[in-house]
Design a protein around this motif. Structure first.
Motif: not given
Length: 87
Positions: A22-42
């Motif tokens: 849960k902690k790792n997923l929450e952390r990664f989700c926060s990273i994705v929300v802040a990074d448009d390129q990462l979000h678009l890749a997903l």
């Protein structure tokens, strides 16, 4: 093309997995929300299997560790919660 997204608000307590996941997923989700390129890749993942694999791959590059099976379980729980709410 289907879109799969873990970044929207979800109740991670419902996933039934360890707090480490849960902690790792929450952390990664926060990273994705802040990074448009990462979000678009997903968002461009063609199917659920590729989305889960890509999520794990990209998460590991950002120091977040979990398995494809954990991502699948989280997606399934999110799908179930959506169905219970809307159907």
């Amino acid at each position: 093309m289907p879109r799969f997204d873990l970044t929207s608000r979800m109740d991670l307590e419902e996933c039934g997995d360890s707090s480490g996941f849960k902690k790792n997923l929450e952390r990664f989700c926060s990273i994705v929300v802040a990074d448009d390129q990462l979000h678009l890749a997903l968002l461009d993942a063609p199917d659920m299997e590729r989305f889960a694999a890509l999520t794990v791959e990209l998460a590991q590059k950002h120091g977040c560790h979990f398995t494809v099976e954990e991502v699948r379980a989280a997606l399934e729980e999110k799908r179930r919660a959506w169905l219970q709410h809307w159907v």
